[in-house]
Enzyme design. Structure first.
Site, PDB file in Angstrom:
ATOM      1  N   HIS A 405     -70.916   2.489 -50.338  1.00 15.20           N
ATOM      2  CA  HIS A 405     -70.180   3.442 -49.494  1.00 15.20           C
ATOM      3  C   HIS A 405     -70.737   3.507 -48.069  1.00 15.20           C
ATOM      4  O   HIS A 405     -70.133   4.150 -47.207  1.00 15.20           O
ATOM      5  CB  HIS A 405     -70.226   4.831 -50.140  1.00 15.20           C
ATOM      6  CG  HIS A 405     -69.001   5.652 -49.890  1.00 15.20           C
ATOM      7  ND1 HIS A 405     -67.976   5.251 -49.062  1.00 15.20           N
ATOM      8  CD2 HIS A 405     -68.630   6.871 -50.359  1.00 15.20           C
ATOM      9  CE1 HIS A 405     -67.033   6.175 -49.028  1.00 15.20           C
ATOM     10  NE2 HIS A 405     -67.409   7.183 -49.805  1.00 15.20           N
ATOM     11  N   ASP A 409     -65.434   1.993 -46.852  1.00 15.32           N
ATOM     12  CA  ASP A 409     -64.811   3.311 -46.918  1.00 15.32           C
ATOM     13  C   ASP A 409     -63.959   3.443 -48.176  1.00 15.32           C
ATOM     14  O   ASP A 409     -63.477   2.450 -48.733  1.00 15.32           O
ATOM     15  CB  ASP A 409     -63.938   3.547 -45.687  1.00 15.32           C
ATOM     16  CG  ASP A 409     -64.756   3.628 -44.405  1.00 15.32           C
ATOM     17  OD1 ASP A 409     -65.928   4.037 -44.498  1.00 15.32           O
ATOM     18  OD2 ASP A 409     -64.226   3.271 -43.335  1.00 15.32           O
TER      19      ASP A 409
END
Length: 434
Positions: A405, A409
């Protein structure tokens, strides 16, 4: 080290296996202190970041010194073993003593202690003897031993005319409960064992985590500690894929080999990352470099007798379904036999993990550091599907995809998962050539 007249000392060092590796873990001795070796005998096995390596001796002679215990991490170039050979060796007693005295990998300060430690060629599980167990629920008491029971149980036993010394207790430490008393009274004293609890187990074992198992532990800890994972689970209808796979196997299995689901997943990933190259990448976080690759080298998490390893299907973007199936089969055999090379176990850009028929409804795969994405395949099963008029049976499976992450995204991750879903649900697209 005592050396016979007319003999010399021959030192074998931990070899440099390339790729800038500075140390290796000693995972096994194939010899012992005092053993007689012949040229080309395998003396030890070491594990690097890439693979296990067997080390042979290039001389014959008697083992005088072993450079560590199984599980030790040894520096490349440090002393692995010293052999007494006929004639002149490659080191002197004085030079070797100075080297061992100043070496950070020496296992003790005196030769006697070092030899005693090094004489253990194989690390075996340590069994810890249990302490004397407490009385077990349901266990018969020794003759003359006072029965354990609460005052209320004793009072009721007197009222029923039951001798508690004849009643077998099922409570903690053999305590007699009201249920035990009722059962004894109703069965006329015949204890069936139905109320007895299973015996407690108190033994323990200790086993040192070494070799491949330790490497797996280190890699998993590294990945989870450094990568903030985001996992997306999606249901995929694979009814059409399974029908197409069955037709292709019926028509071409004899000439091209049998197809499993995995080649279709490989092809789907190769097509999906063409649109989203950020998924086919490494994040080298120490240097803050995001390295994207055009070549699609897909790691296949494979269970072996020694643990989980990841052989690599290279250039999956250029393979047909049958070519990837053949390569999968070859790599699986090499992995399970332990013959996979360092090149076959490194360089992946994205990984697939699957538990096969043991798979669950969903998993949360751990990313193969320094990659940024991993695709998990879960078990396939027939599920009810609403077609707008009625429920119909369809073959479905879930895919579980995890992403780094920091550089991926959530929106991009969802787009990637939906692309995989579309390709697997429309398998004819996977047969198209660019």
């Amino acid at each position: 080290m005592r050396v016979a007249d007319g003999h010399g000392l021959y030192e074998i060092k931990v070899p440099d296996v390339g790729e800038g590796i500075a140390e290796a873990e000693l995972t096994g001795w194939m010899t012992t202190l005092g053993a007689q070796l012949r040229e080309d005998d395998v003396i030890a096995e070491v594990m690097t970041e890439k693979a296990a390596v067997e080390i042979p001796t290039n001389v014959s002679g008697k083992v005088l010194y072993l450079g560590g215990d199984v599980g030790d991490t040894l520096a490349i170039g440090s002393t692995l073993i010293v052999i007494e050979v006929e004639g002149v060796g490659n080191t002197s007693k004085e030079d070797l003593a100075r080297k061992l005295a100043g070496s950070a990998t020496a296992t003790a300060s005196t030769p006697a202690k070092t030899h005693a430690q090094a004489a253990k060629p194989v690390s075996s599980p340590k069994v810890v003897k249990p302490k004397a167990p407490a009385p077990i629920a349901g266990q018969r008491r020794a003759e003359g031993e006072k029965p354990l029971a609460t005052p209320s149980v004793r009072k009721r036993a007197r009222e029923l005319g039951v001798d508690l010394r004849r009643v077998l207790g099922s409570g903690p430490a053999g305590r007699i409960t009201h249920e035990d008393l009722t059962h004894f009274h109703e069965t006329g004293g015949q204890f069936s064992g139905a109320l007895a609890k299973r015996p407690q187990r108190t033994g323990e074992t200790e086993e040192k985590v070494i070799g491949l198992r330790r490497k797996i532990a280190e890699r998993m800890a590294l990945s989870k500690s450094r990568i903030p994972h985001i996992t997306i689970v999606e249901e995929v209808d694979v009814s059409d894929l399974e029908e197409l796979r069955a037709q292709l196997n019926k028509a071409r299995a004899e000439t091209k080999g049998k197809l499993t689901v995995l080649p279709f997943v490989i092809r789907a990933i190769a097509d999906a990352v063409a649109d989203q190259p950020n998924m086919n990448a490494h994040f080298e976080d120490d240097d803050s470099i995001f390295r994207k690759f055009e070549a699609v080298h897909i790691g296949i998490a494979t269970q072996t007798p020694g643990g989980l390893i990841v052989p690599v299907v290279r250039h999956a973007e250029a393979m047909t379904l049958w070519e990837s199936a053949a390569e999968l089969g070859r790599l699986a055999v090499a992995a399970r036999e332990g013959s996979a090379t360092r090149e076959e176990l490194s360089g992946s850009t994205i990984t697939i993990t699957s538990l096969g028929p043991l798979g669950a409804l969903a998993t949360t795969p751990i990313i193969n550091y320094p990659e940024v994405a991993i695709v998990g395949i879960n078990k396939m099963e027939v599920r009810p599907h609403w077609d707008g008029a009625a429920f119909v049976p369809r073959k479905k499976m879930n895919i579980s995809c995890s992403f780094d992450h920091r550089v991926i995204d959530g929106w991009d991750a969802a787009v990637f998962v939906q692309k995989l879903k579309m390709l697997l649900e429309t398998p004819a697209l996977l047969l198209l050539e660019d």
